[in-house]
Design a protein around this motif. Structure first.
Motif, PDB file in Angstrom:
ATOM      1  N   TYR A  74       0.854  -1.062  -0.156  1.00 27.43           N
ATOM      2  CA  TYR A  74      -0.013   0.092  -0.147  1.00 27.43           C
ATOM      3  C   TYR A  74       1.070   1.062   0.079  1.00 27.43           C
ATOM      4  N   LEU A  75       0.531   2.220  -0.705  1.00 27.00           N
ATOM      5  CA  LEU A  75       1.175   3.542  -0.534  1.00 27.00           C
ATOM      6  C   LEU A  75       0.170   4.539  -1.107  1.00 27.00           C
ATOM      7  N   TRP A  76       0.028   5.568  -0.150  1.00 23.85           N
ATOM      8  CA  TRP A  76      -0.990   6.697  -0.256  1.00 23.85           C
ATOM      9  C   TRP A  76      -0.527   7.443  -1.500  1.00 23.85           C
ATOM     10  N   GLY A  77      -1.571   7.527  -2.257  1.00 25.29           N
ATOM     11  CA  GLY A  77      -1.606   8.185  -3.648  1.00 25.29           C
ATOM     12  C   GLY A  77      -1.039   7.415  -4.826  1.00 25.29           C
ATOM     13  N   ALA A  82       4.856  -0.669  -9.400  1.00 25.94           N
ATOM     14  CA  ALA A  82       6.335  -1.004  -8.723  1.00 25.94           C
ATOM     15  C   ALA A  82       6.600  -0.303  -7.633  1.00 25.94           C
ATOM     16  N   LYS A  83       5.838   0.694  -7.347  1.00 34.10           N
ATOM     17  CA  LYS A  83       6.093   1.536  -6.128  1.00 34.10           C
ATOM     18  C   LYS A  83       5.244   1.391  -4.877  1.00 34.10           C
ATOM     19  N   GLY A  84       3.760   1.035  -5.396  1.00 33.34           N
ATOM     20  CA  GLY A  84       2.718   0.871  -4.406  1.00 33.34           C
ATOM     21  C   GLY A  84       1.537   1.496  -5.032  1.00 33.34           C
ATOM     22  N   LEU A  85       0.358   1.003  -4.457  1.00 35.63           N
ATOM     23  CA  LEU A  85      -0.966   1.293  -4.743  1.00 35.63           C
ATOM     24  C   LEU A  85      -1.583   1.662  -3.403  1.00 35.63           C
ATOM     25  N   ASP A  86      -2.628   2.683  -3.753  1.00 34.25           N
ATOM     26  CA  ASP A  86      -3.576   2.981  -2.644  1.00 34.25           C
ATOM     27  C   ASP A  86      -4.860   2.148  -3.335  1.00 34.25           C
ATOM     28  N   CYS A  87      -6.043   2.249  -2.605  1.00 37.45           N
ATOM     29  CA  CYS A  87      -7.297   1.508  -2.740  1.00 37.45           C
ATOM     30  C   CYS A  87      -7.863   1.920  -3.997  1.00 37.45           C
ATOM     31  N   SER A  88      -7.850   3.141  -4.321  1.00 43.75           N
ATOM     32  CA  SER A  88      -8.466   3.628  -5.555  1.00 43.75           C
ATOM     33  C   SER A  88      -7.707   3.667  -6.891  1.00 43.75           C
ATOM     34  N   PRO A 154      -5.465  -1.991   1.490  1.00 46.64           N
ATOM     35  CA  PRO A 154      -6.290  -1.810   2.644  1.00 46.64           C
ATOM     36  C   PRO A 154      -5.659  -0.722   3.316  1.00 46.64           C
ATOM     37  N   GLN A 155      -4.534  -0.591   3.921  1.00 43.99           N
ATOM     38  CA  GLN A 155      -3.852   0.768   4.420  1.00 43.99           C
ATOM     39  C   GLN A 155      -2.373   0.457   4.666  1.00 43.99           C
ATOM     40  N   ALA A 156      -1.801   1.675   5.055  1.00 41.95           N
ATOM     41  CA  ALA A 156      -0.256   1.678   5.074  1.00 41.95           C
ATOM     42  C   ALA A 156       0.041   0.435   5.909  1.00 41.95           C
ATOM     43  N   GLY A 157       1.166  -0.015   5.577  1.00 41.46           N
ATOM     44  CA  GLY A 157       2.084  -1.247   6.378  1.00 41.46           C
ATOM     45  C   GLY A 157       1.412  -2.565   5.704  1.00 41.46           C
ATOM     46  N   GLU A 158       0.401  -2.493   5.109  1.00 37.61           N
ATOM     47  CA  GLU A 158      -0.222  -3.752   4.546  1.00 37.61           C
ATOM     48  C   GLU A 158      -0.222  -3.876   2.903  1.00 37.61           C
ATOM     49  N   THR A 159      -0.445  -4.953   2.232  1.00 39.36           N
ATOM     50  CA  THR A 159      -0.358  -4.858   0.731  1.00 39.36           C
ATOM     51  C   THR A 159      -1.804  -5.345   0.171  1.00 39.36           C
TER      52      THR A 159
END
Length: 315
Positions: A74-77, A82-88, A154-159
């Motif tokens: 998870y990555l906000w925004g 390759a870097k991370g994804l937020d929910c939307s 889900p949220q920061a610290g998760e995948t």
């Protein structure tokens, strides 16, 4: 190997590296390192397949596409896997890869498509939205995959992972009506034995019908009466104890195919990839857990490769 297959292969490779026994201390760093090694970085990681032609959007296509990103941190925004994804960002990426444009934020996405009355009426591929904040308004979204489960970041610290859907605030259907209703019996499996059963079971349990057909081909050669020297029975070659546990009649094709679809859906959710689910189907979930990946057995490794190859040929 065509462009789509190459991308799928790369993503599977990344997931297998991410699940390998030796992990870097940072989840994000682990994913970014694996993605970089595979050449999936920056804008290229979110691009459509090399052919430039979007895949047909259907219930199974959405669920299969969503599963590719299991394990992405998870990555906000975040909009780059390759870097991370937020929910939307995750939802927008999955649907964008299938040629369906969605707004960027979950609140905006909650106005797309048409409303679904309740979870009982939800179909795989529907979007489930939540209001988790103290302020009114949608702030989280996931992709429903059936059986009370969704895939979400889900949220920061998760995948990105499979989790219980709980009680959505809003459910929206953004697939075309004909896609949400499922393909016609047989679909791309026209000419394959039991094609209608593979298609129906795949829709019920959010499993690719081509994968189910490939398992049947590899296990029994589509012989519903097959019995192996080890005692495995029927089209999908269930051992009697496994069949009993699933409530399956191994020698009845409809029951066996439905049970195999349900079992593979459970294994995919448990292990996070199709390849590991197939390894568990062949060698047992305990063996996959013990080896923290596909076991180093030629039989199992050949089985996974053969089934994946046959599934591709049926699509």
């Amino acid at each position: 190997m065509d462009g789509l297959t190459a991308v799928h292969s790369r993503i599977s490779e990344i997931q297998s590296r991410f699940l390998a026994p030796v992990r870097p201390t940072s989840t994000t760093a682990a994913w970014a390192s694996a993605a970089s090694a595979a050449g999936l970085t920056g804008a290229g990681a979110t691009a459509s397949p090399a052919t430039g032609t979007a895949s047909p959007a259907s219930e199974q296509a959405v669920v299969s596409e969503a599963r590719k990103y299991l394990g992405v941190p998870y990555l906000w925004g975040g909009t780059d896997p390759a870097k991370g994804l937020d929910c939307s960002g995750f939802v927008q990426l999955v649907y964008g890869n299938l040629g369906v444009d969605l707004p960027r934020t979950s609140a905006q996405q909650a106005t797309a498509g048409t409303a679904v009355a309740s979870l009982d009426s939800a179909r795989p591929g529907d979007l489930v939205f939540f209001d988790h904040s103290s302020r009114p308004g949608i702030d989280h979204v996931g992709i429903y995959i059936g059986e009370g489960k969704m895939i979400a970041a889900p949220q920061a610290g998760e995948t990105v992972k499979v989790q219980d859907v709980g009680s959505p605030t809003v459910i929206r259907r953004v697939l075309p009506a004909q896609a949400a209703a499922g393909t016609a019996p047989g679909g791309s499996l026209a000419g394959v034995p039991y094609a209608d059963l593979f298609t129906a079971a795949g829709a019920r349990h959010a499993v690719d019908p081509a994968l189910l057909a490939a398992v049947a081909s590899q296990e029994s050669g589509f012989n519903a009466s097959a019995v192996s020297s080890a005692g495995a029975q029927g089209l999908m070659q269930f051992m009697p104890a496994t069949a009993r546990g699933l409530g399956v009649n191994a020698l009845d094709p409809a029951s066996a195919i439905d049970g195999a679809a349900r079992y593979l859906s459970q294994l995919s959710g448990q292990f996070g990839s199709t390849e590991l689910a197939l390894a568990a189907y062949n060698a047992g979930p305990g063996t996959v857990r013990r080896h923290d990946g596909i076991p180093p057995y030629p039989e199992t490794q050949n089985y996974v490769r053969a089934v994946m190859s046959k599934a591709e040929s049926y699509r």
